[in-house]
Each structure stands twice: as C-alpha cells, then as structure tokens.
Design a protein around this motif. Sequence first.
Motif, PDB file in Angstrom:
ATOM      1  N   VAL A 145       0.872  -1.164   0.000  1.00 28.68           N
ATOM      2  CA  VAL A 145       0.000   0.000   0.000  1.00 28.68           C
ATOM      3  C   VAL A 145       0.915   1.222   0.000  1.00 28.68           C
ATOM      4  O   VAL A 145       1.695   1.412   0.933  1.00 28.68           O
ATOM      5  CB  VAL A 145      -0.949   0.038   1.210  1.00 28.68           C
ATOM      6  CG1 VAL A 145      -1.831   1.290   1.169  1.00 28.68           C
ATOM      7  CG2 VAL A 145      -1.804  -1.221   1.278  1.00 28.68           C
ATOM      8  N   THR A 146       0.824   2.006  -1.071  1.00 23.48           N
ATOM      9  CA  THR A 146       1.659   3.196  -1.203  1.00 23.48           C
ATOM     10  C   THR A 146       0.842   4.423  -0.837  1.00 23.48           C
ATOM     11  O   THR A 146      -0.311   4.566  -1.260  1.00 23.48           O
ATOM     12  CB  THR A 146       2.187   3.321  -2.647  1.00 23.48           C
ATOM     13  OG1 THR A 146       2.890   2.116  -2.971  1.00 23.48           O
ATOM     14  CG2 THR A 146       3.125   4.506  -2.789  1.00 23.48           C
ATOM     15  N   THR A 147       1.449   5.307  -0.049  1.00 22.34           N
ATOM     16  CA  THR A 147       0.771   6.504   0.439  1.00 22.34           C
ATOM     17  C   THR A 147       1.806   7.619   0.573  1.00 22.34           C
ATOM     18  O   THR A 147       2.877   7.553  -0.030  1.00 22.34           O
ATOM     19  CB  THR A 147       0.026   6.197   1.761  1.00 22.34           C
ATOM     20  OG1 THR A 147      -0.740   7.336   2.156  1.00 22.34           O
ATOM     21  CG2 THR A 147       0.948   5.751   2.869  1.00 22.34           C
ATOM     22  N   THR A 148       1.524   8.605   1.363  1.00 18.28           N
ATOM     23  CA  THR A 148       2.435   9.737   1.529  1.00 18.28           C
ATOM     24  C   THR A 148       3.326   9.539   2.753  1.00 18.28           C
ATOM     25  O   THR A 148       2.972   8.780   3.665  1.00 18.28           O
ATOM     26  CB  THR A 148       1.650  11.045   1.709  1.00 18.28           C
ATOM     27  OG1 THR A 148       0.952  10.984   2.961  1.00 18.28           O
ATOM     28  CG2 THR A 148       0.664  11.266   0.566  1.00 18.28           C
TER      29      THR A 148
ATOM     30  N   VAL B  93       1.356  10.211   5.956  1.00 17.34           N
ATOM     31  CA  VAL B  93       0.458   9.120   6.358  1.00 17.34           C
ATOM     32  C   VAL B  93       1.273   7.961   6.931  1.00 17.34           C
ATOM     33  O   VAL B  93       0.861   7.339   7.917  1.00 17.34           O
ATOM     34  CB  VAL B  93      -0.429   8.676   5.184  1.00 17.34           C
ATOM     35  CG1 VAL B  93      -1.221   7.420   5.550  1.00 17.34           C
ATOM     36  CG2 VAL B  93      -1.374   9.788   4.777  1.00 17.34           C
TER      37      VAL B  93
ATOM     38  N   THR C 265       7.275   5.638   2.069  1.00 20.03           N
ATOM     39  CA  THR C 265       6.010   5.957   1.396  1.00 20.03           C
ATOM     40  C   THR C 265       5.135   4.730   1.154  1.00 20.03           C
ATOM     41  O   THR C 265       4.164   4.819   0.405  1.00 20.03           O
ATOM     42  CB  THR C 265       6.269   6.651   0.039  1.00 20.03           C
ATOM     43  OG1 THR C 265       7.010   5.760  -0.790  1.00 20.03           O
ATOM     44  CG2 THR C 265       6.995   7.967   0.216  1.00 20.03           C
ATOM     45  N   ALA C 266       5.474   3.613   1.768  1.00 14.30           N
ATOM     46  CA  ALA C 266       4.686   2.405   1.530  1.00 14.30           C
ATOM     47  C   ALA C 266       4.796   1.441   2.700  1.00 14.30           C
ATOM     48  O   ALA C 266       5.799   1.423   3.416  1.00 14.30           O
ATOM     49  CB  ALA C 266       5.146   1.715   0.253  1.00 14.30           C
TER      50      ALA C 266
ATOM     51  N   TYR D 195      -6.003   0.423   3.550  1.00 18.48           N
ATOM     52  CA  TYR D 195      -6.592   1.505   2.761  1.00 18.48           C
ATOM     53  C   TYR D 195      -7.796   2.110   3.482  1.00 18.48           C
ATOM     54  O   TYR D 195      -7.935   3.335   3.577  1.00 18.48           O
ATOM     55  CB  TYR D 195      -7.002   1.026   1.360  1.00 18.48           C
ATOM     56  CG  TYR D 195      -7.596   2.152   0.545  1.00 18.48           C
ATOM     57  CD1 TYR D 195      -6.777   2.976  -0.207  1.00 18.48           C
ATOM     58  CD2 TYR D 195      -8.956   2.416   0.578  1.00 18.48           C
ATOM     59  CE1 TYR D 195      -7.309   4.050  -0.933  1.00 18.48           C
ATOM     60  CE2 TYR D 195      -9.496   3.479  -0.126  1.00 18.48           C
ATOM     61  CZ  TYR D 195      -8.678   4.290  -0.876  1.00 18.48           C
ATOM     62  OH  TYR D 195      -9.202   5.347  -1.569  1.00 18.48           O
TER      63      TYR D 195
ATOM     64  N   ILE E 156      -6.695   4.378   6.272  1.00 20.73           N
ATOM     65  CA  ILE E 156      -5.978   5.617   5.936  1.00 20.73           C
ATOM     66  C   ILE E 156      -6.731   6.520   4.963  1.00 20.73           C
ATOM     67  O   ILE E 156      -6.306   7.656   4.730  1.00 20.73           O
ATOM     68  CB  ILE E 156      -4.557   5.337   5.397  1.00 20.73           C
ATOM     69  CG1 ILE E 156      -4.591   4.664   4.023  1.00 20.73           C
ATOM     70  CG2 ILE E 156      -3.742   4.543   6.401  1.00 20.73           C
ATOM     71  CD1 ILE E 156      -3.231   4.489   3.371  1.00 20.73           C
ATOM     72  N   LYS E 157      -7.831   6.068   4.418  1.00 23.98           N
ATOM     73  CA  LYS E 157      -8.514   6.850   3.374  1.00 23.98           C
ATOM     74  C   LYS E 157      -8.992   8.212   3.864  1.00 23.98           C
ATOM     75  O   LYS E 157      -9.131   9.135   3.065  1.00 23.98           O
ATOM     76  CB  LYS E 157      -9.647   6.058   2.746  1.00 23.98           C
ATOM     77  CG  LYS E 157     -10.848   5.867   3.645  1.00 23.98           C
ATOM     78  CD  LYS E 157     -11.901   5.007   2.992  1.00 23.98           C
ATOM     79  CE  LYS E 157     -13.065   4.846   3.949  1.00 23.98           C
ATOM     80  NZ  LYS E 157     -13.956   3.793   3.552  1.00 23.98           N
TER      81      LYS E 157
ATOM     82  N   ASP F 131      -5.756   9.988   3.160  1.00 25.33           N
ATOM     83  CA  ASP F 131      -5.188   9.821   1.816  1.00 25.33           C
ATOM     84  C   ASP F 131      -6.102   8.944   0.973  1.00 25.33           C
ATOM     85  O   ASP F 131      -5.985   7.718   0.974  1.00 25.33           O
ATOM     86  CB  ASP F 131      -3.783   9.209   1.864  1.00 25.33           C
ATOM     87  CG  ASP F 131      -3.156   9.075   0.474  1.00 25.33           C
ATOM     88  OD1 ASP F 131      -3.738   9.600  -0.508  1.00 25.33           O
ATOM     89  OD2 ASP F 131      -2.091   8.449   0.373  1.00 25.33           O
TER      90      ASP F 131
ATOM     91  N   ALA G 288      -4.228   6.604  -1.920  1.00 30.12           N
ATOM     92  CA  ALA G 288      -3.326   5.485  -1.645  1.00 30.12           C
ATOM     93  C   ALA G 288      -3.553   4.399  -2.698  1.00 30.12           C
ATOM     94  O   ALA G 288      -4.651   4.255  -3.238  1.00 30.12           O
ATOM     95  CB  ALA G 288      -3.571   4.931  -0.245  1.00 30.12           C
TER      96      ALA G 288
END
Length: 169
Positions: free
Chosen positions: A42-45, A48, A101-102, A133, A136-137, A140, A143
């Motif tokens: 799961v890639t995000t910022t 996050v 970032t992941a 996801y 964290i949605k 973000d 994601a």
Amino acid sequence: MTVVTTSDTPALTHLRHDGTAAMVDVSDKAVTTREATATGTVTTTPAVMQLLGTGGLPKGDALAVARIAGIMGAKKTPDLIPLCHPLPISKVTVDFELGDTAVTILATVKTRGVTGVEMEALTAVSVAALSVYDMIKAVDKHAVISGIQVLAKSGGKSGDWAISEGTPA
C-alpha cells in the motif's frame, strides 16, 4: 468450448472436458504440510506513513486491524473464491514492513492437507491491504494497493519454489 493444450500449456484443472467450471477432486492427493507466503504493498504519503507507524490515524491502529482482517480473510478464502477447497488452516501470520512511502504486507499460511494455501495467503494480503486503505482513506484517498503476488510455496506434489531475489513482480 474446447480446451486446447500443448506440451507448453498445461491443462486447466478447474475445467471439465466440455469447458465448464468444476472443483478439482483432491481426494486421492497425499496429506502433506503446505505453506505459502504472499506479499502486497500500500503506497501513500510520508505524512500518512508517519501516522501509520505511530498509531496516530483518525481511525486508530491500522496495522492491528489489518493483521486481524488478513487472518480472517485467509480463513474465509473458500467463501470468496468459488472453486477453493475449505482447508484446516493451522497458522496464519500477517506482518508489515514500513517504508518511507509504503507499507509492505507479508502473509504466510500453513496447513496440513491435500491442497496448497497460495489462495489463502493471497487473500490474507489482499484483505489486509484493503483494511489498511480503509484505515488511511480519511487522510489519503489516493493510496494505491499493488504488487500482490505469491512469493513462495512449499509442500505437495509440485514441490517447493520461491521467487528469486530481484525477480520483478
């Protein structure tokens, strides 16, 4: 529908001679210890990921929730994938590797049975990733879930195998 096979193409085991779907008969297979490991990301910022690592997300501890979701997913695989056999799962582990970032998810499923647990490991990773996801949605919505694949399996007639280091997903 005709099923065509060549020496390079194995027969599809979940199709009958007329091309209709069928559950494979595993009643004559030997009971062995079988294990499979799958992964996904799961890639995000970075912001996050900081929240994820400290448990500071608005919905709470995403990794604890995702771990339980992954374990439950593995146990529910035959309810979700129509031709999977119900298996006596003896162990499921769901672990996380946090990067900048992941988050990488690793799930390992083990059984002593007549068929493998690759689908259970893939389901565990998929459900854990969906749970991350979901958690964290709120911070973000963009994601991305990716790279879900089997990394290794052991046991059974086809033997053991693992993806080599550096093999692309």
